[in-house]
Design a protein around this motif. Structure first.
Motif: not given
Lengths: 766, 267
Positions: A630, A674, A686-687, A689, A692, A750, B180, B182-184, B238
């Motif tokens: 990945t 972006i 949310v987007e 990131r 965490r 990733p 998989f 990676f985000t929310e 994204l």
């Protein structure tokens, strides 16, 4: 001496801990003076457009609306702000320069009314061609973001913080270059011609970032009777005061800026942000006005400068650097804010804490039609060290040296100059390197991919700091400081220093911070300066207070001052029992009343004469693994060394370092604002990131190196930014080792890593 | 900021069904609804708060079905001993939905009705051959997950209909759910299940395209991960491009099948 210290060098709990955890702490959003009106900003829906007309009648008719302010209402004011270049319109004048730019301010009895009315304000635009990237902005014939020329503020302190002279661009008059910086010494071309090896990293990209303070930008302003009182989320209330005084042509003494607890800043709350908006709202309506931004509005208020950097380094056969050359381009967005200084610092910091006999570093800060960029924790160091340190790693690979060995051969030794003519480094980087190497290598596995990064930041900003200490008649002590408690723990550290200096229990000390109306001046809360500079000022304030008490005791006891000894908590005469401060004060005033104030001042003089006041070192290493399926990067180990001279509160130092490293991990692996067209596609939590809990390393080792080599109290130096600075570089270097390819940009998401390891283009070519 | 609206709090299903309509939306945990309202994508004049109707929050066995009331939260499903015993995979997936706040507030019915294309529940329920039960004041009907989910944020539910329960055949198929993320929200989710009764092998792929897709075969040998991945239409965002998401799909399909064949079972 040192073994007698009882209050500093020991871990203490944060003073604001319980208040913040239980929700009892007061923030700007909690402040509502009686009669407060609520404001909502009408924002630009274009990246670049001429404003042809603003219709506000319908909005003004909305129930509860008290007023709507647009730029033309500000004709009698100075309608801009900006501490270096006053280019920043409070409300867009004539044209908008980025999506989200404030165009009008609606003030109403309730936030609901303000929002409804804001939606009813009709702004008519004539769209202009926009420049959305630095590349677009630098192209021949690119549309200009600024047509006017703004004279930069003539404060020599900004020049002193940049190693090389910074120059205003044409302020947009001919092109979009806002500022340029050039730093050069030696004979770079000759060195490259003689090199054993030349290593280049071309156009390494560091992304636009949002600092993500949990608290957005907020302000409450009350303008009445020729006085302006602002409560806001500002790191530097005294700097904000200057901008506000200029807008309204008020004396500094009539502008009061107060800062309660700050819900995080990370540099993003440096300098003026939303205070002028709240202030013009109150100026226009005569009532207190509160402005609370949401996260999206905050993201459009300030971001970090993105960078594209090309670096070339020349090495001799022994792996010693003989020359480095950098070309730095920052995308600074629509307004300068603090970007000229970020640029200067990027140039100062990009080549690293190495012996570089020949250097040429050129930087340009470019205006674009994007949200304005400014300070962000690390301040140019992350942008510069990513290419700089990745380049060192690449050189190590080509020279057959390991990451540690190439640095052993090149790091500056204690006292050596990094920047010509500036303070030599007050840190032992080789000592730090061995600590780092031991930590990482002793836990390495066979397939470990270890990347490390070193940075040195000319830190402390400009050394102007004042502090006051007020000894009370009951023996308690009040510390006044203009340094803002922004989560870094200064309230505790300052209390510890005062308790130590006066020899009183920690509980006897209270700290009040950041109120320009009642507290002492502090230039800024940034560049990791508080412990060092505010701490020095506080030590001096304590000394003055103790001297005053000795003089008072001499008078009370009818003895020469020489017979009175200043002892912990009070004074002593010969072998008689100690007389506490409170008793001396009470006997001198002849009542259980009065107090003694000590004042401490710090300027460019004595230990703080040489710039920078201190160097803040960043020493980090990571051990990563990459999922071959990945491309996901997992951090196995994180090791950091806090070279802080002396840790006043070791618990806070470790917390700051882990926090900074984690924030750095964000830019390295996850975070990136972006743009797609005029707007950001991810202006939300949310987007966008952020790191965490699960992203933290499996093994974390936050080490502290204490060698007493700082100019601050007890040999302390600043902390808090250092470990962020080289994180992206260390992670990118580690990933490079894991996958055998050299990254050219972060964050290493990733998909990016997967494409890199499979030699695929950066994006689908559909 | 939320607009202005009223809230009704019926205590019986009949009252609720009378209230629900185009301008009067069902409201459970609000984890998706309030986001949409804050973004002004939805601006209902009234919300019908269904939390006061006990029958919608029941989990029970009914013949050869596990019936889960639409108002049951993810946490309640994840910790219910009956669900764990009869449909361990569902129990496991609900324990991994979103974050702890979403699991405490969000419900199975709300999740399905919102039809977020990256829903974990839709994917696993598709694999488990679940049915949804819709009811209105004029009648009721049952739909399969495939019939119910028409597209992103789009279902076969009529405005006056309420999703009252989700029915999972028991004993439920068992298997693994891999994603998989990676985000929310997940980029790709793949679940592979088999049932004791020798039903065909079922593979559901979710989160990656507009709606989850189901593949069935008599034997795992019949699945070709590469061609399955090539056949999906990933939605680029994204968290991944089309190429990357296809690749991830192939990786997860292979892993899920290998895991099930090796006897691994979630829950």
């Amino acid at each position: 001496m040192s073994d007698q210290r009882t209050q500093v060098g020991v871990p203490v709990l944060r003073r604001d801990l319980y208040a913040k955890v239980t929700g009892a702490a007061t923030y700007t959003v909690d402040v509502s003076p009686p009669g407060t009106l609520h404001a909502k900003v009408v924002r630009s829906s274009h990246a670049h457009a001429r404003i042809t007309r603003i219709e506000r009648d319908a909005a003004l008719a909305t129930p509860g609306v008290v007023g709507i302010v647009v730029a033309e209402d500000l004709k009698d004011l100075f309608p801009r702000f900006g501490h270096i270049v006053p280019d920043h319109c409070i409300l867009a004048i004539g044209k908008v320069r980025y999506y989200g730019e404030p165009v009008a301010l609606v003030v109403a009895e309730s936030l609901f009314a303000a929002e409804d009315a804001a939606a009813a304000v009709e702004v008519h635009y004539e769209e202009l061609d926009a420049v959305m990237t630095a590349g677009d902005a630098l192209a021949d014939g690119a549309p200009l973001v600024h047509e006017e020329f703004y004279r930069a503020a003539t404060d020599e302190s900004f020049a002193a913080m940049a190693a090389a002279p910074t120059e205003d661009g044409d302020g947009g008059a001919r092109d979009n270059v806002a500022h340029t910086v050039e730093l050069e010494w030696g004979d770079v071309d000759a060195a490259f011609a003689d090199a054993h090896l030349v290593v280049e990293n071309e156009r390494v990209h560091y992304p636009m970032l949002y600092a993500y303070a949990m608290e957005p930008y907020n302000a409450v302003a009350d303008f009445r009777d020729g006085r302006l009182h602002v409560t806001s989320t500002a790191q530097h209330p005294f700097m904000v005061r200057t901008d506000l005084a200029r807008i309204f042509d008020l004396p500094l003494s009539r502008v009061r800026v107060e800062v309660p607890y700050l819900g995080g800043g990370y540099g993003s709350k440096s300098y003026t942000k939303v205070e002028p908006l709240a202030a013009i709202g109150s100026w226009a309506t005569g009532r207190p006005v509160k402005l609370v931004l949401d996260v999206e509005e905050s993201i459009y208020t300030t971001r970090a400068d993105s960078a594209d950097v090309t670096v070339r380094s020349a090495f001799d056969a022994e792996g010693r650097i003989i020359a480095r050359e950098f070309d730095v381009v920052l995308d600074s967005g629509a307004y300068a804010d603090n970007s000229p200084l970020v640029l200067a610092k990027t140039v100062n910091r990009c080549f690293g804490p190495y012996r570089v006999p020949n250097l040429r570093a050129r930087g340009r800060s470019v205006y674009t039609n994007t949200s304005p960029a400014s300070s962000y924790r690390g301040f140019g160091a992350p942008q510069g060290s990513l290419p700089g340190e990745l380049n060192i790693e690449k050189a190590a690979a080509e020279l057959g040296l390991d990451s540690f060995e190439i640095r052993r051969r090149n790091l500056v030794r204690p006292g050596e100059e990094i920047l010509r003519g500036k303070r030599g480094i007050d840190a032992d980087l080789l000592g730090d390197l061995e600590m780092l190497a031991n930590s990482l290598q002793s836990h390495a596995r066979e397939d470990s991919a270890i990347g490390i990064g070193f940075t040195a930041s000319d830190a402390g900003a400009f050394p102007v700091s004042t502090a006051q200490i007020r000894l009370q008649v009951d023996g308690s002590v009040l510390v006044l400081s203009g340094s803002t408690e922004m989560g870094q723990g200064s309230e505790s550290a300052l209390a510890q220093i005062a308790a130590e200096e006066l020899g009183v229990p920690l509980d006897a000390v209270s700290v009040a911070q950041s109120d320009t109306g009642t507290g002492p001046y502090e230039r800024t809360t940034g560049a990791s300066r508080t412990t060092t500079l505010a701490g020095l000022a506080l030590q001096r304030a304590c000394t003055e207070a103790k001297q005053k008490v000795v003089a008072m005791a001499a008078e009370v006891f009818g003895l020469p001052e020489a017979d009175i000894a200043s002892v912990p908590g009070g004074v002593q005469v010969a072998d008689r029992p100690r007389v506490p401060f409170g008793e001396v004060i009470s006997r001198w005033f002849g009542a259980a009343a009065g107090e003694v104030t000590g004042v401490g001042l710090v300027r460019r003089e004595g230990v703080t004469q040489k710039m920078p006041p201190f160097w803040e070192v960043g020493v980090v290493g990571v051990d990563v693994e990459v999922d071959p399926d990945t491309g996901a990067v997992k951090v196995r180990q994180l090791a950091t060394v806090a070279d802080v001279g002396f840790a006043i509160n070791p618990r806070a130092v470790e917390g700051q370092d882990l926090g900074a490293a984690t924030q750095g991990l964000g830019g390295a692996l996850f975070e990136e604002l972006i743009y797609d067209g005029p707007q950001l596609v991810n202006p939300n939590m949310v987007e966008y990131r952020v790191p965490r809990m699960q992203d933290l390393a499996e093994r974390i080792d936050t080490m502290i190196a204490e060698r007493g080599d700082g100019v601050g109290p007890y040999g302390a130096k600043g902390a808090g930014e250092g470990t962020l600075n080289p994180m992206a570089a260390a992670v990118a270097g580690a990933v490079a080792k894991a996958i055998g390819r050299w990254p050219t940009r972060v964050p290493l998401t990733p998909e990016r890593v997967w494409r890199l390891m499979n030699d695929l283009p950066e994006e689908d070519g559909e | 900021m939320l607009g202005t609206f009223t809230v009704s709090r019926p205590t019986e299903l009949g009252q609720a069904l009378d209230l629900i309509g185009e301008e009067s939306l069902a409201y459970w945990g609000g984890t998706e609804l309030f986001l949409a309202m804050k973004m002004q994508l939805l601006m209902p004049g009234n919300l019908v708060d269904l939390k006061g109707i006990p029958q919608l929050r029941e989990i029970r066995m009914s013949g050869d079905e596990l019936v889960i009331g639409a108002g049951t939260t993810h946490d309640e499903i994840a910790t219910d001993p009956g669900v764990r015993g009869a449909a361990g995979l569902l129990s496991s997936v609900t324990s991994r939905v979103g974050n702890s706040r979403v699991r405490a507030q969000g419900t199975i019915g709300g999740n399905l009705c919102f039809a977020e294309p990256r829903s974990d529940l839709a994917t696993v329920l598709l694999a488990l051959d679940a049915m949804v039960q819709l009811q209105s004041s004029s009648g009721e009907r049952r739909l399969s997950i495939t019939e119910f989910l028409l597209g992103p944020y789009w279902t076969a539910r009529e405005p006056e209909e309420l999703l009252v329960a989700v029915c999972v055949p028991i004993p439920a198929a068992t298997g693994v759910y891999l994603k998989f993320q990676f985000t929310e929200r997940p980029s790709v989710a793949v679940t592979a299940v088999v049932s004791d009764g020798g039903q065909p092998c079922r593979l559901a792929i979710g989160a990656v395209a507009d709606v989850p897709a189901l593949h069935t075969a008599e034997s795992w040998d019949e699945f070709d991960a590469a061609s399955i991945a090539a056949g999906i239409e990933p939605v680029p965002d994204l968290t991944g491009s089309v190429t990357y998401k296809r690749h991830l799909t192939e990786v997860l399909v292979k892993k899920a099948i290998a895991a099930v064949r090796a006897g691994e079972r979630d829950g």
